[in-house]
Design a protein around this motif. Structure first.
Motif, mmCIF file in Angstrom:
data_model
loop_
_atom_site.group_PDB
_atom_site.id
_atom_site.type_symbol
_atom_site.label_atom_id
_atom_site.label_comp_id
_atom_site.label_asym_id
_atom_site.label_seq_id
_atom_site.Cartn_x
_atom_site.Cartn_y
_atom_site.Cartn_z
ATOM 1 N N ILE A 52 53.397 44.825 -4.669
ATOM 2 C CA ILE A 52 52.376 44.095 -3.918
ATOM 3 C C ILE A 52 51.522 45.074 -3.147
ATOM 4 O O ILE A 52 52.004 46.107 -2.678
ATOM 5 N N SER A 53 50.255 44.749 -2.987
ATOM 6 C CA SER A 53 49.338 45.618 -2.256
ATOM 7 C C SER A 53 49.591 45.531 -0.752
ATOM 8 O O SER A 53 50.220 44.589 -0.257
ATOM 9 N N LEU A 54 49.092 46.511 -0.022
ATOM 10 C CA LEU A 54 49.198 46.483 1.438
ATOM 11 C C LEU A 54 48.469 45.265 1.994
ATOM 12 O O LEU A 54 48.927 44.643 2.953
ATOM 13 N N THR A 55 47.334 44.904 1.380
ATOM 14 C CA THR A 55 46.594 43.719 1.804
ATOM 15 C C THR A 55 47.420 42.461 1.579
ATOM 16 O O THR A 55 47.456 41.566 2.424
ATOM 17 N N GLY A 56 48.117 42.398 0.448
ATOM 18 C CA GLY A 56 48.984 41.260 0.171
ATOM 19 C C GLY A 56 50.093 41.147 1.212
ATOM 20 O O GLY A 56 50.423 40.043 1.666
ATOM 21 N N LEU A 57 50.655 42.287 1.615
ATOM 22 C CA LEU A 57 51.675 42.272 2.662
ATOM 23 C C LEU A 57 51.084 41.789 3.983
ATOM 24 O O LEU A 57 51.734 41.052 4.728
ATOM 25 N N ASP A 58 49.854 42.208 4.283
ATOM 26 C CA ASP A 58 49.171 41.728 5.493
ATOM 27 C C ASP A 58 49.027 40.208 5.480
ATOM 28 O O ASP A 58 49.268 39.544 6.487
ATOM 29 N N HIS A 59 48.622 39.667 4.326
ATOM 30 C CA HIS A 59 48.459 38.212 4.206
ATOM 31 C C HIS A 59 49.795 37.490 4.389
ATOM 32 O O HIS A 59 49.855 36.447 5.054
ATOM 33 N N LEU A 60 50.861 38.045 3.805
ATOM 34 C CA LEU A 60 52.186 37.437 3.981
ATOM 35 C C LEU A 60 52.623 37.497 5.444
ATOM 36 O O LEU A 60 53.154 36.520 5.980
ATOM 37 N N ALA A 61 52.385 38.632 6.092
ATOM 38 C CA ALA A 61 52.750 38.768 7.508
ATOM 39 C C ALA A 61 52.019 37.721 8.341
ATOM 40 O O ALA A 61 52.633 37.035 9.175
#
Length: 184
Positions: A52-61
């Motif tokens: 997963i991308s860092l942006t995807g992790l941001d969205h999940l967070a």
């Protein structure tokens, strides 16, 4: 995040997403919808198999009401010393290591410091809630705090609250350079 070095952080992300999702009483589908990612991504991420991308992790967070650091850090780790590879580029040697994190509510300052041999900076305590993160890029420095000194060499980092007496000292015989991030 598919190599051995990134496996640790992916394990942390898997465990943390499952833990935070359960605490929020969200299904995998509800989390995926809230974060704008596919259900398959959430399923694979929780199984430790997703890239997963860092942006995807941001969205999940955001969807879980936690920080990016809460997702990538070891569950028992203090955010002051994370040291996890969170991104790897296509070229060997291209990596991003999340070293540390401290809470910030209103201000962040980035400083570039140089201390010549024998020089020091004595700081006054900041109000409660202020913190600093230091990264030494050349030479070495000693960070003196109320609970004792910490010697940092090139490549070392330290995060600490600044609501205490502290100082930076170059006790070596060469110039020291470091980056200082001050947050409130």
């Amino acid at each position: 995040m598919q190599n051995e070095e990134a496996a640790g952080v992916l394990d942390h992300v898997s465990a943390n997403v499952r833990r935070f999702r359960a605490a929020a009483q969200l299904s995998q589908v509800a989390l995926a919808d809230r974060a704008g990612v596919s259900r398959r991504t959430v399923v694979k991420l929780e199984a430790g198999e997703a890239n997963i991308s860092l942006t995807g992790l941001d969205h999940l967070a955001d969807a879980l009401g936690v920080t990016f650091v809460d997702l990538v850090a070891a569950p028992a780790a203090q955010h002051a010393n994370i040291s996890e590879v969170a991104w790897r580029g296509n070229q060997q040697g291209s990596i991003a290591v999340l070293l540390a994190s401290v809470p910030a509510t209103k201000d962040a300052q980035l400083w570039a410091w140089t201390l010549e041999p024998g020089d020091r900076y004595d700081a006054e305590p900041d109000p409660l809630g202020w913190s600093e993160m230091i990264f030494v890029s050349e030479g070495s420095i000693r960070v003196e705090q109320e609970d004792g000194p910490t010697d940092l060499d090139t490549g070392d980092h330290l995060a600490f609250p600044t609501s205490q007496q502290y100082a930076y000292a170059n006790v070596g015989d060469t110039r020291a350079r470091f980056v200082r991030v001050v947050v409130n």
